[in-house]
Each structure stands twice: as structure tokens, then as C-alpha cells.
Design a protein around this motif. Structure first.
Motif, short mmCIF file in Angstrom:
data_model
loop_
_atom_site.label_atom_id
_atom_site.label_comp_id
_atom_site.label_asym_id
_atom_site.label_seq_id
_atom_site.Cartn_x
_atom_site.Cartn_y
_atom_site.Cartn_z
N ALA A 1 0.86 -1.18 0.00
CA ALA A 1 0.00 0.00 0.00
C ALA A 1 0.90 1.23 0.00
CB ALA A 1 -0.91 0.01 1.22
N PHE A 2 0.66 2.10 -0.96
CA PHE A 2 1.44 3.34 -1.07
C PHE A 2 0.74 4.46 -0.31
CE2 PHE A 2 2.29 1.00 -5.08
CZ PHE A 2 3.64 0.77 -4.88
N ASP A 3 1.52 5.49 0.08
CA ASP A 3 0.98 6.66 0.75
C ASP A 3 -0.05 7.33 -0.16
OD1 ASP A 3 0.73 9.48 1.59
OD2 ASP A 3 2.32 8.96 3.00
N ARG A 4 -1.13 7.81 0.42
CA ARG A 4 -2.19 8.47 -0.36
C ARG A 4 -1.71 9.76 -1.01
NH1 ARG A 4 -8.08 7.76 2.07
NH2 ARG A 4 -7.91 5.62 2.79
N LYS A 5 -0.69 10.39 -0.46
CA LYS A 5 -0.18 11.66 -0.97
C LYS A 5 0.81 11.50 -2.11
CE LYS A 5 -0.70 13.72 3.56
NZ LYS A 5 0.01 14.17 4.75
N ILE A 6 1.02 10.26 -2.55
CA ILE A 6 1.99 9.99 -3.60
C ILE A 6 1.58 10.70 -4.89
CG2 ILE A 6 1.03 7.86 -4.51
CD1 ILE A 6 3.96 6.79 -4.29
N GLU A 7 2.55 11.28 -5.59
CA GLU A 7 2.29 12.03 -6.81
C GLU A 7 3.07 11.43 -7.97
OE1 GLU A 7 2.96 16.25 -6.44
OE2 GLU A 7 2.46 16.17 -4.30
N VAL A 8 2.50 11.49 -9.15
CA VAL A 8 3.16 11.01 -10.35
C VAL A 8 4.35 11.91 -10.66
CG1 VAL A 8 2.89 10.64 -12.83
CG2 VAL A 8 1.04 10.01 -11.28
N GLY A 9 5.50 11.29 -10.96
CA GLY A 9 6.69 12.02 -11.36
C GLY A 9 7.53 12.57 -10.22
N VAL A 10 7.11 12.36 -8.98
CA VAL A 10 7.84 12.87 -7.82
C VAL A 10 8.37 11.69 -7.02
CG1 VAL A 10 7.68 14.20 -5.69
CG2 VAL A 10 6.35 14.90 -7.70
N THR A 11 9.69 11.65 -6.79
CA THR A 11 10.27 10.59 -5.98
C THR A 11 9.96 10.88 -4.52
OG1 THR A 11 12.05 10.24 -7.57
CG2 THR A 11 12.40 9.38 -5.34
N MET A 12 9.26 9.97 -3.88
CA MET A 12 8.88 10.14 -2.48
C MET A 12 9.74 9.21 -1.64
SD MET A 12 5.03 11.37 -2.77
CE MET A 12 4.96 11.50 -1.07
N GLY A 13 10.14 9.69 -0.49
CA GLY A 13 11.04 8.92 0.38
C GLY A 13 10.33 8.24 1.52
N GLU A 14 10.89 8.38 2.71
CA GLU A 14 10.40 7.69 3.90
C GLU A 14 8.88 7.74 4.00
OE1 GLU A 14 12.52 7.71 7.96
OE2 GLU A 14 11.05 9.33 8.04
N ASN A 15 8.28 6.59 4.29
CA ASN A 15 6.84 6.42 4.45
C ASN A 15 6.05 6.51 3.15
OD1 ASN A 15 7.10 5.96 7.20
ND2 ASN A 15 6.96 8.14 7.66
N SER A 16 6.71 6.49 2.00
CA SER A 16 5.97 6.46 0.73
C SER A 16 5.30 5.10 0.54
CB SER A 16 6.88 6.79 -0.46
OG SER A 16 8.01 5.95 -0.48
N VAL A 17 5.84 4.07 1.21
CA VAL A 17 5.16 2.78 1.31
C VAL A 17 4.56 2.76 2.71
CG1 VAL A 17 5.47 0.27 1.48
CG2 VAL A 17 6.67 1.56 -0.29
N ASN A 18 3.23 2.79 2.80
CA ASN A 18 2.57 2.76 4.11
C ASN A 18 2.63 1.39 4.73
OD1 ASN A 18 1.79 5.37 4.37
ND2 ASN A 18 -0.30 5.06 3.69
N GLN A 19 2.49 0.38 3.90
CA GLN A 19 2.43 -0.98 4.42
C GLN A 19 2.93 -1.94 3.35
OE1 GLN A 19 -1.33 -2.12 6.19
NE2 GLN A 19 -1.28 -4.03 5.07
N ILE A 20 3.70 -2.93 3.77
CA ILE A 20 4.10 -4.01 2.87
C ILE A 20 4.07 -5.31 3.66
CG2 ILE A 20 6.59 -3.74 3.19
CD1 ILE A 20 6.73 -4.45 0.08
#
Length: 170
Positions: free
Chosen positions: A76-95
Motif C-alpha cells: 500500500a502506497f501513501d495516499r499523498k503519492i504524486e506522479v513524477g515525484v520521488t517520495m522517500g520515507e513512508n511512501s510505502v505505508n504498508q508491505i
């Protein structure tokens, strides 16, 4: 001499054909049909390919599931994830990963909470365009976030998923 040269040419053609076949085998479908897709990743440095099996929406987000013979992954990815933007810590909410592969056998889990950060990085290239999700990620599950029923000796405590790439259509 002609026979040796012929054998060399045949060998080169066979090797070249094998290389071309291997390249074709690794080509990925970036326009999957609804309900299909794939995920490739390095789990402990071993390349693994999984098939998309579906997504489940809940109040906490959407979980995407993939399976192979040896592994089952739900992410599950963070809801705030945006296309084209590299997101770091907590970009994966759950695995969640279940491994039946002997060297890594067990159940691995990490979840973002107010007291825990997930060491992850995600780059989304497509999201929701015609239902297609495409991107790359990496994630580390720390030893404290791993549960194994019997804690057998020799089982690796943490989990590293590197160079992961996915493409699926919900």
C-alpha cells in the motif's frame, strides 16, 4: 578448416539467438489489460517476478497484491503519492510479504504508524490513467517489524526489496 569455421559460425549464431531470446523474454507489457500486470524486484539480491492478482480498497488505502511460486506481496502506497515525484520515507505505508522460499521463509510485515517510519522510496510514473499504475520502489523491513511463527535459526531477520518495478491495471 572449413568445418571448424562452420562450427564457429553456427555456435556464434546459436549464442546470438539465445541473447535475442533472453532480451525478448525480459520485455515487459506496459499496457496490461484490466486485472493483470506484474512486479519484478530483487529480494535479497535475487531477481523475482510476480503477477498482479488484484487490489483491495479500505479506509486506510488501497493494497495491491502480487504472487509468484515462492512469494506473495501486498503493498500500500501513501495516499499523498504524486506522479513524477520521488517520495522517500513512508511512501510505502504498508508491505506484507509471505515467503515460501527456503532461505527467506516466513512472514514479513511493516506498517506505518505514528511511532514507526518505513524506510522506502517510490517513484510513480503512471497512476490511474486508464486504470494503469506504473512505477518503481524499494523498501526495507527492519528486524523488529518481522514476524516468523517459530523463529527458526538461520532465517534472516529483516527484508530488503530493491530495484522493484511494477505495472498493473486495476
Amino acid at each position: 578448416m572449413k568445418r571448424t569455421l562452420s562450427l564457429i559460425l553456427i555456435t556464434v549464431m546459436m549464442l546470438t539467438g539465445s541473447v535475442v531470446f533472453a532480451e525478448e523474454a525480459t520485455q515487459r507489457n506496459y499496457a496490461p489489460e484490466s486485472g493483470s500486470g506484474w512486479l519484478v524486484a530483487e529480494i535479497y539480491g535475487e531477481p523475482v517476478e510476480l503477477a498482479y492478482t488484484g487490489s483491495t480498497k479500505s479506509m486506510t488505502g488501497t493494497s495491491h497484491a502480487f504472487e509468484s511460486e515462492d512469494y506473495s506481496i501486498s503493498i500500500a502506497f501513501d495516499r499523498k503519492i504524486e506522479v513524477g515525484v520521488t517520495m522517500g520515507e513512508n511512501s510505502v505505508n504498508q508491505i506484507e510479504l509471505i515467503s515460501s522460499y527456503t532461505p527467506t521463509e516466513g512472514y514479513y510485515f511493516t506498517k506505518k504508524s505514528s511511532s514507526v517510519s518505513v524506510d522506502s522510496e517510490v517513484l510513480l510514473e503512471k497512476m490511474g490513467e486508464d486504470g494503469i499504475w506504473q512505477g518503481t520502489f524499494r523498501v526495507t523491513v527492519n528486524p523488529g517489524d518481522r514476524w516468523v511463527g517459530d523463529m527458526r535459526p538461520g532465517i534472516i531477520a529483516g527484508l530488503d526489496i530493491e530495484n522493484a518495478e511494477f505495472c498493473f491495471c486495476e
